[in-house]
Design a protein around this motif. Structure first.
Motif, mmCIF file in Angstrom:
data_model
loop_
_atom_site.group_PDB
_atom_site.id
_atom_site.type_symbol
_atom_site.label_atom_id
_atom_site.label_comp_id
_atom_site.label_asym_id
_atom_site.label_seq_id
_atom_site.Cartn_x
_atom_site.Cartn_y
_atom_site.Cartn_z
ATOM 1 N N ASP A 170 -102.345 5.209 -12.700
ATOM 2 C CA ASP A 170 -101.582 5.986 -13.688
ATOM 3 C C ASP A 170 -101.279 5.210 -14.955
ATOM 4 O O ASP A 170 -100.454 5.629 -15.750
ATOM 5 C CB ASP A 170 -100.272 6.468 -13.067
ATOM 6 C CG ASP A 170 -99.386 5.329 -12.611
ATOM 7 O OD1 ASP A 170 -99.831 4.167 -12.685
ATOM 8 O OD2 ASP A 170 -98.249 5.589 -12.179
ATOM 9 N N ALA A 171 -101.938 4.095 -15.184
ATOM 10 C CA ALA A 171 -101.744 3.312 -16.412
ATOM 11 C C ALA A 171 -103.097 3.096 -17.074
ATOM 12 O O ALA A 171 -104.092 2.799 -16.392
ATOM 13 C CB ALA A 171 -101.072 1.972 -16.104
ATOM 14 N N TYR A 172 -103.135 3.243 -18.397
ATOM 15 C CA TYR A 172 -104.389 3.069 -19.146
ATOM 16 C C TYR A 172 -104.085 2.223 -20.379
ATOM 17 O O TYR A 172 -103.192 2.537 -21.166
ATOM 18 C CB TYR A 172 -104.968 4.414 -19.568
ATOM 19 C CG TYR A 172 -106.325 4.318 -20.224
ATOM 20 C CD1 TYR A 172 -107.474 4.129 -19.469
ATOM 21 C CD2 TYR A 172 -106.447 4.416 -21.610
ATOM 22 C CE1 TYR A 172 -108.716 4.037 -20.069
ATOM 23 C CE2 TYR A 172 -107.686 4.343 -22.223
ATOM 24 C CZ TYR A 172 -108.820 4.148 -21.452
ATOM 25 O OH TYR A 172 -110.050 4.054 -22.053
ATOM 26 N N ASP A 173 -104.848 1.141 -20.541
ATOM 27 C CA ASP A 173 -104.611 0.209 -21.638
ATOM 28 C C ASP A 173 -105.721 0.213 -22.673
ATOM 29 O O ASP A 173 -105.814 -0.725 -23.481
ATOM 30 C CB ASP A 173 -104.435 -1.211 -21.086
ATOM 31 C CG ASP A 173 -105.640 -1.677 -20.276
ATOM 32 O OD1 ASP A 173 -106.601 -0.892 -20.119
ATOM 33 O OD2 ASP A 173 -105.613 -2.824 -19.790
ATOM 34 N N GLY A 174 -106.584 1.225 -22.649
ATOM 35 C CA GLY A 174 -107.704 1.270 -23.568
ATOM 36 C C GLY A 174 -108.971 0.693 -22.985
ATOM 37 O O GLY A 174 -110.050 0.843 -23.565
ATOM 38 N N THR A 175 -108.865 0.046 -21.839
ATOM 39 C CA THR A 175 -110.030 -0.553 -21.197
ATOM 40 C C THR A 175 -110.325 0.088 -19.842
ATOM 41 O O THR A 175 -111.471 0.404 -19.531
ATOM 42 C CB THR A 175 -109.827 -2.068 -21.011
ATOM 43 O OG1 THR A 175 -109.586 -2.658 -22.286
ATOM 44 C CG2 THR A 175 -111.051 -2.707 -20.389
ATOM 45 N N ALA A 176 -109.278 0.279 -19.030
ATOM 46 C CA ALA A 176 -109.486 0.820 -17.683
ATOM 47 C C ALA A 176 -108.196 1.451 -17.189
ATOM 48 O O ALA A 176 -107.086 1.074 -17.601
ATOM 49 C CB ALA A 176 -109.946 -0.284 -16.724
ATOM 50 N N TRP A 177 -108.353 2.428 -16.295
ATOM 51 C CA TRP A 177 -107.227 2.980 -15.569
ATOM 52 C C TRP A 177 -106.848 2.003 -14.457
ATOM 53 O O TRP A 177 -107.715 1.514 -13.730
ATOM 54 C CB TRP A 177 -107.583 4.336 -14.956
ATOM 55 C CG TRP A 177 -107.486 5.485 -15.913
ATOM 56 C CD1 TRP A 177 -108.481 5.995 -16.682
ATOM 57 C CD2 TRP A 177 -106.326 6.278 -16.184
ATOM 58 N NE1 TRP A 177 -108.026 7.047 -17.447
ATOM 59 C CE2 TRP A 177 -106.697 7.255 -17.143
ATOM 60 C CE3 TRP A 177 -105.014 6.268 -15.720
ATOM 61 C CZ2 TRP A 177 -105.799 8.189 -17.638
ATOM 62 C CZ3 TRP A 177 -104.120 7.224 -16.205
ATOM 63 C CH2 TRP A 177 -104.512 8.160 -17.152
ATOM 64 N N ALA A 178 -105.545 1.738 -14.302
ATOM 65 C CA ALA A 178 -105.094 0.777 -13.310
ATOM 66 C C ALA A 178 -103.735 1.215 -12.780
ATOM 67 O O ALA A 178 -103.132 2.190 -13.264
ATOM 68 C CB ALA A 178 -105.001 -0.627 -13.913
ATOM 69 N N VAL A 179 -103.246 0.494 -11.783
ATOM 70 C CA VAL A 179 -101.920 0.751 -11.224
ATOM 71 C C VAL A 179 -100.877 0.182 -12.173
ATOM 72 O O VAL A 179 -101.013 -0.946 -12.662
ATOM 73 C CB VAL A 179 -101.784 0.112 -9.833
ATOM 74 C CG1 VAL A 179 -100.393 0.350 -9.265
ATOM 75 C CG2 VAL A 179 -102.829 0.691 -8.887
ATOM 76 N N ALA A 180 -99.832 0.952 -12.427
ATOM 77 C CA ALA A 180 -98.823 0.548 -13.392
ATOM 78 C C ALA A 180 -97.980 -0.594 -12.867
ATOM 79 O O ALA A 180 -97.883 -0.837 -11.665
ATOM 80 C CB ALA A 180 -97.925 1.739 -13.750
ATOM 81 N N ASP A 181 -97.356 -1.309 -13.784
ATOM 82 C CA ASP A 181 -96.427 -2.368 -13.424
ATOM 83 C C ASP A 181 -95.199 -1.767 -12.737
ATOM 84 O O ASP A 181 -94.747 -0.678 -13.097
ATOM 85 C CB ASP A 181 -96.001 -3.118 -14.693
ATOM 86 C CG ASP A 181 -95.168 -4.341 -14.377
ATOM 87 O OD1 ASP A 181 -93.936 -4.215 -14.388
ATOM 88 O OD2 ASP A 181 -95.753 -5.401 -14.119
ATOM 89 N N PRO A 182 -94.646 -2.460 -11.723
ATOM 90 C CA PRO A 182 -93.478 -1.900 -11.019
ATOM 91 C C PRO A 182 -92.310 -1.571 -11.932
ATOM 92 O O PRO A 182 -91.542 -0.647 -11.651
ATOM 93 C CB PRO A 182 -93.117 -3.008 -10.030
ATOM 94 C CG PRO A 182 -94.376 -3.763 -9.835
ATOM 95 C CD PRO A 182 -95.106 -3.709 -11.136
ATOM 96 N N ALA A 183 -92.160 -2.299 -13.033
ATOM 97 C CA ALA A 183 -91.039 -2.035 -13.934
ATOM 98 C C ALA A 183 -91.249 -0.772 -14.752
ATOM 99 O O ALA A 183 -90.311 -0.247 -15.341
ATOM 100 C CB ALA A 183 -90.837 -3.227 -14.870
#
Length: 774
Positions: free
Chosen positions: A281-294
């Protein structure tokens, strides 16, 4: 002892009973944490044992050290209460049980706050409540029975309650009533114990306790869980998700490398179920990944205890999974897992390193899955709601992290949803708009399609002049970003899709890998959507057909004469020599590395022997070059004695040099005794070694009237080397070299100065007394 114990119980039995009850009540917050009857046995046993140690200690007037020793003995003998799953029949402790409880005294506290409840009774998790009950009861009863300030006995139960609340769950239903109950009961006991409780006040105290219990229970039910402070909600989970790459980034590897090979073998898979690998559920412009716990709840991966969900429901499916070509830290599951149980050879390591996220229904094991690993999943597989059911359902409010949305995504979102008015209509418009594209994995023989789902790849998919071409990786990533750009909560899921006929054991190959998008709806949870076009939608670039236009015939000039072809070199050896040289150049570094590795291993194996030889060589050089001339002569004789010692000769410590020489020759001439490590040594004729002559000359050089000259020392050491050479010839090379690497002479106690030793015990030497330096 029994009369003394009875006397203590007769005088202070009420104190023992009340304080034991208070400690038991203080441990009640652990019940939802462990969720097993083994907790009741552990805390009840700890309370009874702690009270028994306190009463016996008071009866026998034990000191502090004696009471602590008794507690340690009880902790060991009844360690099955703290680690019941490692004991025989759950009762008889084993060495494993004792070791587990010993470790649990330190580690079980951390495990309680890092493992998802219910913890169950596995491992040594029960050590913490068992130890709390044992020590708190012992201290509380000891203070009440043996001191003049019994009110201080209420401190241990109060501390236990605080610890149990901090290590418990966010449920506040029992915390407030328990606190009020303990306070009221402690107040009543303290008033009675100190003689301040009058008969007329008893009804009022009872009413006060009843009112406190009712008010406390109501406060516990109505209190908001968010106001509760517990350690498990404040401690960051151990695994750092940034250490693991996004599984969606390796999507094409499954299709390219394992398209026909079994990646997972699943038995008992329900029809229509999909295997979930990871939720992103996190996307940084490079890849979809698991979000940081915070940033999001999807990053909270915690260890699980006995099972994932406290109470299993009806209609669960039990699925067995065998790992094939799959490799990674993410554990494939399905639906809503209630339990994951690893089996097989590496089950213990996988279970110890397994973490789970309830909000996403995914798990990971830091030990990593490999081929041959097996595990079982107990899960519920919900049915996807129909579009009619979703039409009136509002979107759920789910906190998600901010994502980096490329500009082309916003443009495409506005174009696809221009005619949609409701949330479900916009979602379906995006899904159908992407399904209008074309499918390709970009493999050999297929339409070109680059892997990845970074900003540049999505820009070429959505904003290029050519039609959309990609696979599940690109379409799911694009739909997730389009929905997030419209403030619709969405996440991307990677997994495997089972074939239509899923009877018995199903082999999921690399061609079954897939990805989809999930959106949360009130009353329905996360609903999947599939934006990828059908695999038969293949785009082929159209090219105009050539037209048949007849041309007038023109007389063509004759073709030019062809030049004779160059003859190949007659000597083919030149080419072969070049090839051999190139091969030799390529093989030379490999051969050099192999040789270097072999030499390194050989040196490593011979290192102990080389060290022994170096130490003996240094010892000989010091004896020959350092000290006075007489000391160097004595050092030459010591070299002979050490050589004989390494050959297995036991030289008497009290013998003179002449006697020692005779012992050496006689010992070598006699057959040796066989031992477990060494065979019987053969007799050796060492008469030619001239050991007796060397002993006599050593005595002369040591006890002579004057210091021997350098020539005498040099001559003597030359005879020592000659004698050693004769010994080597007499005993044989094999036995001699074995003696060279022997440590017998190195282990002997360092001798005293040869001159003073000889002066003290040399009874057959002639000449004046040894020389002394003023």
């Amino acid at each position: 002892m029994i009369p003394a114990v009875k006397e203590v119980l007769a005088r202070r039995g009420v104190d023992v009973a009340v304080l034991s009850f208070l400690v038991l009540a203080a441990l009640v917050p652990f019940l939802p944490v462990f969720g097993t009857a083994l907790l009741v046995a552990a805390v009840l046993g700890g309370v009874l044992l702690g009270a028994a140690v306190a009463v016996v200690g008071a009866a026998l007037r034990w000191g502090v050290l004696q009471v602590l020793a008794a507690l340690a003995v009880v902790l060991v003998l009844l360690s099955a209460l703290g680690a019941p799953t490692t004991a025989l029949a759950g009762i008889v402790p084993t060495p494993e049980t004792i070791g587990a409880v010993g470790r649990g005294v330190v580690t079980s506290w951390k495990d309680i706050v890092t493992v998802l409840p219910p913890l169950g009774g596995s491992g040594n998790l029960l050590t913490a409540p068992y130890l709390l009950a044992l020590v708190a009861t012992c201290v509380s009863v000891t203070v009440a029975v043996r001191t003049r300030r019994p009110v201080w006995a209420l401190v241990p139960p109060a501390l236990v309650l605080v610890v149990a609340i901090l290590l418990g769950t966010a449920d506040v239903t029992t915390s407030v009533p328990l606190g009020l109950l303990l306070a009221a009961a402690g107040l009543v006991w303290a008033s009675w114990r100190t003689g301040r409780m009058h008969a007329g006040r008893l009804p009022g105290v009872v009413a006060l306790v009843a009112v406190g219990a009712v008010v406390g229970g109501a406060a516990g039910v109505l209190a908001a869980p968010a106001d509760r402070f517990v350690l498990r909600e404040r401690i960051e989970p151990p695994p750092d998700l940034h250490d693991y790459p996004s599984p969606l980034a390796g999507f094409r590897e499954y299709v390219k490398d394992h398209r026909e090979e079994p990646v997972l073998t699943v038995e008992g898979l329900p029809a229509g179920a999909q295997v979930r690998v990871a939720t992103l559920d996190a996307y940084d412009g490079t890849a979809w990944a698991v979000a940081d716990p915070a940033q999001s709840g999807s990053g909270e991966y915690l260890r699980i205890g006995e099972r994932i969900e406290p109470e299993p429901t009806d209609g669960l499916h039990e699925v067995s999974v065998t790992v094939g070509e799959y490799a990674g830290v993410w554990v494939p599951v399905l639906g809503t897992p209630y339990d994951v149980d690893f089996t097989g050879a590496g089950a213990e390591d996988l279970s110890r390193s397994f973490f789970f996220n309830r909000s996403t229904g995914t798990g990971l094991t830091t030990a990593g899955l490999a081929a041959g690993d097996t595990y079982e999943v107990l899960a519920a597989v919900p049915e996807r709601p129909t579009n009619t059911e979703l039409e009136g359902a509002p979107l759920a409010d789910v906190p998600l992290p901010e994502v980096t949305v490329p500009d082309v995504v916003t443009t495409v979102a506005a174009a696809l949803t221009a005619d949609a008015s409701t949330s479900i209509a916009r979602i379906q418009a995006v899904e159908q708009g992407l399904q209008a594209g074309y499918f390709s994995h970009g493999l050999e023989g297929e339409t070109p399609s680059l892997p990845g789902h970074g900003a540049a790849r999505l820009d070429s998919l959505l904003g290029g002049e050519d039609p959309m071409v990609g696979d599940e990786e690109q379409y799911a990533a694009a739909m997730g970003l389009i929905l997030r750009s419209m403030s619709i909560p969405a996440r991307v899921v990677m997994g495997f899709e089972a074939p239509a006929a899923a009877d018995g054991a199903v082999e999921l190959t690399g061609d079954d890998v897939t990805a989809w998008v999930e959106v949360p709806f009130e009353g329905h949870g996360w609903v999947p959507f599939y934006p990828t076009p059908d695999e038969d939608r293949i785009w082929q670039e159209e090219s105009p057909l050539p037209q048949n236009r007849p041309q007038p015939q023109v007389l063509q000039p004759p073709p030019p004469a062809q030049e004779p072809p160059d003859a190949p070199p007659s000597d083919r050896q030149d080419v072969e020599i070049d090839d051999e040289e190139e091969k030799e150049d390529a093989v030379f570094p490999v051969a050099l590395l192999v040789a270097a590795a072999a030499v390194g291993v050989l040196l490593l194996l011979l290192a102990p022997l080389l060290v022994i030889l170096a130490v003996k060589l240094r010892r000989r050089r010091r004896r020959r070059t350092r000290g006075t001339p007489s000391a160097r002569v004595a050092g030459g004789w010591a070299e002979i004695v050490d050589a004989a010692t390494d050959l297995g000769v036991e030289v008497s410590r009290t013998a003179t040099r002449s006697q020692a020489a005779g012992e050496m020759v006689a010992a070598l001439a006699a057959p040796g005794e066989a031992t477990r490590r060494q065979r019987r040594t053969a007799p050796v004729d060492a008469s030619a070694a001239r050991a007796t002559e060397l002993a006599r000359r050593a005595d002369a050089g040591t006890f002579g009237p004057a210091e021997p000259g350098e020539e005498h020392v040099t001559t003597y050491w030359g005879e020592v080397e000659a004698t050693l050479a004769r010994l080597r010839t007499a005993v044989g090379r094999r036995r001699w070299w074995r003696s060279r690497v022997s440590t017998r002479s190195l282990r002997r106690t360092r001798r005293r100065d040869p001159r003073t030793t000889a002066a003290a015990r040399n009874s057959d030497s002639a000449g004046p007394a040894p020389r002394r330096k003023d």
